[in-house]
Motif scaffolding. Structure first.
Motif, PDB file in Angstrom:
ATOM      1  N   THR A 181       0.827  -1.201   0.000  1.00 29.42           N
ATOM      2  CA  THR A 181       0.000   0.000   0.000  1.00 29.42           C
ATOM      3  C   THR A 181       0.860   1.248   0.000  1.00 29.42           C
ATOM      4  O   THR A 181       0.603   2.214  -0.732  1.00 29.42           O
ATOM      5  N   GLU A 182       1.905   1.273   0.836  1.00 29.91           N
ATOM      6  CA  GLU A 182       2.788   2.434   0.889  1.00 29.91           C
ATOM      7  C   GLU A 182       3.507   2.657  -0.436  1.00 29.91           C
ATOM      8  O   GLU A 182       3.774   3.792  -0.828  1.00 29.91           O
ATOM      9  N   LEU A 183       3.831   1.581  -1.120  1.00 32.01           N
ATOM     10  CA  LEU A 183       4.503   1.710  -2.412  1.00 32.01           C
ATOM     11  C   LEU A 183       3.554   2.134  -3.525  1.00 32.01           C
ATOM     12  O   LEU A 183       4.003   2.563  -4.590  1.00 32.01           O
ATOM     13  N   GLY A 184       2.270   1.997  -3.294  1.00 35.34           N
ATOM     14  CA  GLY A 184       1.316   2.353  -4.327  1.00 35.34           C
ATOM     15  C   GLY A 184       1.072   1.263  -5.336  1.00 35.34           C
ATOM     16  O   GLY A 184       0.679   1.542  -6.474  1.00 35.34           O
ATOM     17  N   ILE A 185       1.303   0.008  -4.950  1.00 35.51           N
ATOM     18  CA  ILE A 185       1.079  -1.115  -5.860  1.00 35.51           C
ATOM     19  C   ILE A 185      -0.415  -1.416  -5.896  1.00 35.51           C
ATOM     20  O   ILE A 185      -1.018  -1.695  -4.858  1.00 35.51           O
ATOM     21  N   PRO A 186      -1.041  -1.361  -7.058  1.00 39.97           N
ATOM     22  CA  PRO A 186      -2.490  -1.611  -7.121  1.00 39.97           C
ATOM     23  C   PRO A 186      -2.849  -3.018  -6.650  1.00 39.97           C
ATOM     24  O   PRO A 186      -2.062  -3.964  -6.771  1.00 39.97           O
ATOM     25  N   GLU A 187      -4.040  -3.146  -6.131  1.00 41.74           N
ATOM     26  CA  GLU A 187      -4.528  -4.433  -5.630  1.00 41.74           C
ATOM     27  C   GLU A 187      -4.611  -5.446  -6.761  1.00 41.74           C
ATOM     28  O   GLU A 187      -5.133  -5.173  -7.842  1.00 41.74           O
ATOM     29  N   GLY A 188      -4.067  -6.621  -6.535  1.00 41.11           N
ATOM     30  CA  GLY A 188      -4.213  -7.721  -7.464  1.00 41.11           C
ATOM     31  C   GLY A 188      -3.211  -7.786  -8.592  1.00 41.11           C
ATOM     32  O   GLY A 188      -3.221  -8.755  -9.357  1.00 41.11           O
ATOM     33  N   VAL A 189      -2.319  -6.792  -8.726  1.00 38.43           N
ATOM     34  CA  VAL A 189      -1.340  -6.843  -9.813  1.00 38.43           C
ATOM     35  C   VAL A 189      -0.118  -7.633  -9.361  1.00 38.43           C
ATOM     36  O   VAL A 189       0.140  -7.810  -8.163  1.00 38.43           O
ATOM     37  N   THR A 190       0.664  -8.100 -10.331  1.00 40.71           N
ATOM     38  CA  THR A 190       1.908  -8.807 -10.046  1.00 40.71           C
ATOM     39  C   THR A 190       3.032  -7.792  -9.961  1.00 40.71           C
ATOM     40  O   THR A 190       3.312  -7.085 -10.926  1.00 40.71           O
ATOM     41  N   ALA A 191       3.688  -7.701  -8.799  1.00 43.41           N
ATOM     42  CA  ALA A 191       4.794  -6.759  -8.598  1.00 43.41           C
ATOM     43  C   ALA A 191       6.106  -7.465  -8.908  1.00 43.41           C
ATOM     44  O   ALA A 191       6.445  -8.463  -8.263  1.00 43.41           O
ATOM     45  N   VAL A 192       6.830  -6.947  -9.884  1.00 39.06           N
ATOM     46  CA  VAL A 192       8.118  -7.506 -10.294  1.00 39.06           C
ATOM     47  C   VAL A 192       9.218  -6.593  -9.766  1.00 39.06           C
ATOM     48  O   VAL A 192       9.288  -5.415 -10.134  1.00 39.06           O
ATOM     49  N   LEU A 193      10.049  -7.109  -8.890  1.00 38.51           N
ATOM     50  CA  LEU A 193      11.187  -6.349  -8.378  1.00 38.51           C
ATOM     51  C   LEU A 193      12.375  -6.593  -9.298  1.00 38.51           C
ATOM     52  O   LEU A 193      12.859  -7.723  -9.409  1.00 38.51           O
ATOM     53  N   TYR A 194      12.839  -5.537  -9.960  1.00 41.04           N
ATOM     54  CA  TYR A 194      14.009  -5.640 -10.838  1.00 41.04           C
ATOM     55  C   TYR A 194      15.196  -5.028 -10.107  1.00 41.04           C
ATOM     56  O   TYR A 194      15.232  -3.828  -9.859  1.00 41.04           O
ATOM     57  N   ALA A 195      16.167  -5.862  -9.731  1.00 42.50           N
ATOM     58  CA  ALA A 195      17.295  -5.421  -8.903  1.00 42.50           C
ATOM     59  C   ALA A 195      18.598  -5.964  -9.471  1.00 42.50           C
ATOM     60  O   ALA A 195      19.123  -6.976  -8.996  1.00 42.50           O
ATOM     61  N   PRO A 196      19.147  -5.322 -10.486  1.00 45.45           N
ATOM     62  CA  PRO A 196      20.420  -5.779 -11.049  1.00 45.45           C
ATOM     63  C   PRO A 196      21.600  -5.300 -10.212  1.00 45.45           C
ATOM     64  O   PRO A 196      21.493  -4.337  -9.446  1.00 45.45           O
ATOM     65  N   THR A 197      22.734  -5.962 -10.354  1.00 43.31           N
ATOM     66  CA  THR A 197      23.946  -5.526  -9.691  1.00 43.31           C
ATOM     67  C   THR A 197      24.725  -4.600 -10.613  1.00 43.31           C
ATOM     68  O   THR A 197      24.295  -4.329 -11.746  1.00 43.31           O
ATOM     69  N   HIS A 198      25.862  -4.108 -10.139  1.00 46.37           N
ATOM     70  CA  HIS A 198      26.678  -3.225 -10.977  1.00 46.37           C
ATOM     71  C   HIS A 198      27.640  -4.049 -11.827  1.00 46.37           C
ATOM     72  O   HIS A 198      27.903  -5.222 -11.562  1.00 46.37           O
TER      73      HIS A 198
END
Length: 796
Positions: free
Chosen positions: A536-553
């Motif tokens: 909720t704090e991040l603003g992710i809509p209800e029911g959607v798939t949240a994909v965290l993209y976290a590449p390294t350097h």
């Protein structure tokens, strides 16, 4: 008709023009035409432009019969333009990825104003990038969103250039605006544009990289061509004479003119030495010609600027030069004082540290730090929180700079790096905990206990194993590295693989503690309510798939260069997905500058579970769309909890995320290059935590079809979790505190819970099912710590 006509005048830039054209043609937004104007370039620019026109129907080329300069070339392109909006781009500059999409979205959001002003950054030959220092003038939250210059007069203080704006083509036709010939053609263009526009909007996003060439540009060329500026201001004030309704702007434009003359006169590389006095005499004539009474609306300027304008108005070349020399001498003297101040302060701190080392150790003081003093994070943060719970008699202090002070939980003392208090704590603390090495000048005392927690399970080579990879070692002094390693008493390990690597890469007489990673405790103690709150704090809509993209350097890349077209990926996946973008912590700047892509703005309070909750929770961010910049979020662990799937490459985050038993996808288009440049301890493509994608289309297909969570993918991550998460059961921090701070023997520590008996934090989908099911799933609480024993602290 396209939305945009991008006009690029080209002359003697064969070394840069391909990069410029590619930056436009590779944009994710494609509703544009590109008009390249060959300004009778004597080098290979003409054939290059023709080759691009043959390969891409969006490109058209105009070949001029003679060289006329930027102004006439831009006019030629404007006459051919068909787009609703016109953008001008210099042929040695580039558009940043996603710029046209961001500009189009902002135009639509603001009702298609006459002019949209966006931001830029200067780029230098060494790869460094510096954003416009007046970016604050582009505040999108200023009211009204679409304004006239009278409502936002500060826009006059922006750099007077044509390429930081999008112009309605019918606005240019309505006002009869065109570029004059000459070197300073932007002056009589920019100000009339701003003065006559009925609606101006702003976009707080870097859309153009403004190349700072070492030679070949007007600003680096010495000659009398700079006298052209006088003719351009004649044109500007002639325009003003023909528009009586704009007369009230004359005082402000006069001040801009005087400032411009002063800048040209004081810039050492522009005017020949013999022409400086003449230039200032001409400036005096223009000031006499166009000076008017100051307007009450003009804010009072600092004395330095008023003096500079006075000298220009008087034509006082010698006084101007004398004061310039005096200013340079003053600056040199201040620099010399600063040079002397640093070694003096260093010597005083060294003496202070020596004296503090003679005082007794403080048995109840523990000093923590993480990521080179970047704030409260990682394993040290989890241990510090556990110390305050299990060993409240221990006073904790955290080393971090002032800009990261807001990340500290209430009641934790902050030590400024390099301060006298910092060195006092290093000299007297009984316990020292860090995930990187302490300052080289630190000298460990008998009785001090130093715990090295590390900050990830190693896939890439580390420590002494970097010796065969000089590009990645980057001049590392391996002798000094070993001196720092010799100070460790304990090395924390998350799994047997890490234990073997650390003992080989950092050989010393420390004791390895295979306790698991404290920062991963959260993955076993968070509840469904926690997961829902974070989303909720991040603003992710209800029911959607949240994909965290976290590449390294990448050691072979300077700066943040994601190997994905993030805007295209988010657009292709559609509204059923939200893409959370988290770059490596080496990159302090945000991923995006456009608020639709960066509306997840955080106060960076210590909001994650390894510290206290904020007293006043920050408001939920506005609806962000499906591409979120979460680079400023203080806790990557919270981002993991909020996500449904992790997409990474070679980041150690994959080993932590495996604890959650959620889908992982590796996107590794440069696997061979990365392995050759850095070296890896095992072939992650042969033993992956999930499916592997070698290109963007393959990654998109995996996510869109749900292949990331098939039985085969679950088998891969189960095997990966078994190998790399044997000790992460939610009580790693407790084991560290009981053994190191309370002196409990290994046999008395809480046993590691078998993987089959662990319950990781519920996934977002599980949280939704629990919330809507007939009976709510009870939320879990962190395991209750056992009462500490009275065992003494072990001797060093």
């Amino acid at each position: 008709m396209p939305l945009f006509s991008v006009i690029i005048p080209v002359h003697k830039v064969q070394a840069y023009v391909r990069e410029c054209l590619d930056s436009v043609l590779s944009q994710s937004f494609t509703d544009f035409e590109l008009i390249a104007v060959d300004d009778h370039s004597p080098d290979g620019c003409g054939p290059i432009l023709d080759s691009y026109a043959e390969a891409d129907p969006r490109v058209s080329v105009i070949h001029l019969a003679q060289n006329g300069g930027l102004g006439p070339a831009r006019n030629a392109g404007t006459r051919r333009a068909r787009g609703d909006y016109v953008l001008y781009l210099d042929s040695d500059d580039t558009l940043t990825p996603g710029s046209l999409r961001a500009i189009a979205d902002r135009l639509a959001a603001t009702g298609d104003p006459d002019v949209l002003v966006f931001d830029y950054a200067r780029t230098y030959w060494d790869g460094s990038t510096v954003r416009n220092i007046r970016a604050d003038l582009l505040d999108q939250d200023a009211a009204p969103a679409v304004a006239t210059l009278a409502e936002r007069p500060g826009l006059l203080r922006l750099l007077a250039v044509a390429w930081n704006k999008a112009y309605r083509r019918d606005f240019l036709q309505r006002e009869g605006l065109s570029f004059p010939p000459g070197c300073y053609e932007d002056t009589p263009w920019t100000f009339p544009v701003l003065l006559t526009a009925r609606g101006i909007a702003t976009l707080d996003r870097v859309c153009v990289h403004y190349r700072q060439r070492r030679a070949g540009s007007i600003l680096t060329t010495t000659g009398r061509g700079h006298f052209d500026v006088f003719a351009q201001y004649d044109r500007l004030f002639a325009f003003l004479d023909g528009r009586p309704e704009l007369e009230h702007w004359r005082p402000e434009l006069y001040r801009r003119m005087a400032d411009h003359f002063a800048v040209i006169h004081s810039s050492g590389g522009r005017l020949p030495h013999s022409a400086r006095a003449e230039f200032l005499r001409r400036g005096r004539q223009h000031c006499l010609r166009y000076r008017t009474a100051p307007s009450a609306a003009c804010p009072r300027q600092p004395p330095r600027l008023r003096l500079r304008r006075l000298l220009v108005r008087l034509g006082s070349h010698r006084t101007f030069r004398l004061l310039s020399h005096a200013g340079r001498l003053y600056a040199a003297a201040r620099a010399r004082v600063r040079q002397l101040r640093a070694p003096t302060r260093k010597a005083a701190l060294r003496a202070h540290y020596t004296l503090q080392r003679r005082r007794p150790l403080d048995p109840d003081l523990a000093v923590f730090s993480a990521y080179w003093n970047r704030g409260y994070a990682c394993n040290p943060a989890a241990i510090e929180e556990a110390v305050r719970t299990l060993a409240p008699h221990i006073r904790t202090a955290w080393v971090c700079a002032a800009e990261h002070a807001h990340t500290l939980p209430p009641g934790v003392q902050r030590l400024h790096p390099g301060s006298a208090a910092h060195w006092s704590a290093l000299a007297r603390a009984r316990f020292l905990v860090s995930n990187v090495n302490l300052p080289h000048a630190y000298r460990k005392r008998p009785g001090q206990l130093l715990l090295q927690t590390h900050h990830g399970t190693p896939l890439k080579h580390m420590g002494l194993d970097l010796r065969p990879y000089p590009a990645s070692a980057a001049g590392m002094d391996f002798g000094k590295l070993l001196e720092r390693v010799d100070r460790w008493d304990f090395s924390l390990s998350a799994n047997p693989h890490s234990s073997v690597v650390w003992e080989r890469a950092y050989p010393a007489a420390y004791t390895t503690l295979e306790f698991g990673y404290p920062r991963n405790d959260l993955f076993h103690t968070a509840t469904a309510d926690d997961v829902t709150r974070i989303r909720t704090e991040l603003g992710i809509p209800e029911g959607v798939t949240a994909v965290l993209y976290a590449p390294t350097h990448r050691d072979y890349h300077a700066g943040w260069h994601p190997p994905l077209d993030l805007a295209r990926l988010a657009a292709t996946l559609g509204p059923g997905f939200t893409l959370l973008v988290r770059p490596h912590y080496f990159y302090d700047a945000p991923c995006f500058h456009d608020p639709p892509y960066s509306s997840a703005r955080y106060s960076c309070d210590a909001r994650f579970f390894h510290g206290a909750q904020p007293q006043t929770p920050p408001p939920a961010p506005p609806q962000p769309g499906n591409l979120l910049d979460v680079s400023a979020h203080p806790s990557v662990e919270e981002l993991c909890l909020a996500s449904d799937v992790l997409v990474t490459d070679y980041s150690s985050l994959m080993f932590d995320y495996a604890n959650l038993d959620r889908p992982l996808v590796l996107h590794i288009p440069d696997w061979e290059a990365y392995r050759a440049a850095r070296g890896t301890y095992f072939d992650v493509t042969a033993e992956p935590p999930g499916l592997v994608a070698y290109g963007q289309d393959e990654l998109t297909d995996i996510l869109a079809t749900g292949a990331h969570d098939t039985p085969h993918a679950r088998e891969l991550r189960a095997a990966f979790r078994t190998r790399f998460c044997p000790y992460d059961d939610g009580r790693a921090a407790e084991r560290v505190v009981r053994h190191l701070f309370l002196g409990e023997p290994l046999t008395a520590l809480p046993p590691v819970l078998p993987p089959a008996e662990r319950q990781p934090a519920p996934s977002p989908a599980a949280c939704r099912r629990a919330a809507t099911g007939p009976t709510a799933t009870p939320t879990r609480k962190p395991p209750e710590p056992e009462p500490p024993s009275a065992q003494p602290v072990p001797a060093n």
